[in-house]
Design a protein around this motif. Structure first.
Motif, short mmCIF file in Angstrom:
data_model
loop_
_atom_site.label_atom_id
_atom_site.label_comp_id
_atom_site.label_asym_id
_atom_site.label_seq_id
_atom_site.Cartn_x
_atom_site.Cartn_y
_atom_site.Cartn_z
N PHE A 120 0.83 -1.20 0.00
CA PHE A 120 0.00 0.00 0.00
C PHE A 120 0.86 1.25 0.00
O PHE A 120 0.62 2.19 -0.77
CB PHE A 120 -0.93 -0.01 1.21
CG PHE A 120 -1.79 1.22 1.32
CD1 PHE A 120 -2.81 1.44 0.42
CD2 PHE A 120 -1.56 2.14 2.33
CE1 PHE A 120 -3.60 2.57 0.52
CE2 PHE A 120 -2.35 3.27 2.43
CZ PHE A 120 -3.37 3.49 1.52
N ILE A 121 1.87 1.28 0.84
CA ILE A 121 2.77 2.44 0.90
C ILE A 121 3.54 2.59 -0.41
O ILE A 121 3.71 3.70 -0.92
CB ILE A 121 3.70 2.34 2.11
CG1 ILE A 121 2.89 2.49 3.40
CG2 ILE A 121 4.81 3.38 2.05
CD1 ILE A 121 3.64 2.19 4.66
N GLY A 157 2.69 5.60 -7.21
CA GLY A 157 1.51 5.95 -7.97
C GLY A 157 1.38 7.44 -8.21
O GLY A 157 0.72 7.88 -9.14
N ARG A 158 2.00 8.25 -7.39
CA ARG A 158 1.91 9.70 -7.52
C ARG A 158 2.91 10.26 -8.53
O ARG A 158 2.87 11.42 -8.84
CB ARG A 158 2.13 10.36 -6.18
CG ARG A 158 1.10 9.97 -5.16
CD ARG A 158 0.84 11.11 -4.25
NE ARG A 158 -0.17 10.74 -3.27
CZ ARG A 158 -1.36 11.28 -3.23
NH1 ARG A 158 -1.68 12.19 -4.11
NH2 ARG A 158 -2.22 10.92 -2.32
N SER A 173 2.54 1.64 -3.35
CA SER A 173 1.62 2.13 -4.38
C SER A 173 1.32 3.61 -4.20
O SER A 173 1.13 4.33 -5.18
CB SER A 173 0.32 1.32 -4.39
OG SER A 173 -0.43 1.60 -3.23
N LEU A 174 1.30 4.08 -2.97
CA LEU A 174 1.10 5.51 -2.74
C LEU A 174 2.29 6.32 -3.23
O LEU A 174 2.13 7.37 -3.85
CB LEU A 174 0.88 5.79 -1.25
CG LEU A 174 -0.48 5.46 -0.68
CD1 LEU A 174 -0.51 5.75 0.80
CD2 LEU A 174 -1.57 6.23 -1.38
N ILE A 175 3.49 5.83 -2.97
CA ILE A 175 4.69 6.56 -3.37
C ILE A 175 4.87 6.54 -4.88
O ILE A 175 5.09 7.57 -5.50
CB ILE A 175 5.93 5.97 -2.66
CG1 ILE A 175 5.85 6.26 -1.16
CG2 ILE A 175 7.21 6.55 -3.25
CD1 ILE A 175 6.91 5.54 -0.36
#
Length: 52
Positions: free
Chosen positions: A42-43, A49-50, A45-47
């Motif tokens: 999840f972390i 993905g942006r 994908s957050l990093i």
């Protein structure tokens, strides 16, 4: 993956209530591992993905 972590957590709680200590410990261990894998993905994908 979070779904499977919750499923194993519920299995561990039910097994602990009925007195199956070994099964409860195993299911809780699997739930913990799956939860941490979920957090890492999840972390990540957050990093990543942006960037787009």
């Amino acid at each position: 993956m979070l779904y499977y972590a919750i499923v194993f957590l519920v299995i561990a709680l039910v097994a602990a209530v009925f007195g199956f200590g070994g099964i409860a410990a195993g299911a809780a261990g699997i739930a913990k591992i799956l939860f941490f894998i979920f957090l890492v993905l999840f972390i990540a994908s957050l990093i990543f993905g942006r960037r787009r």
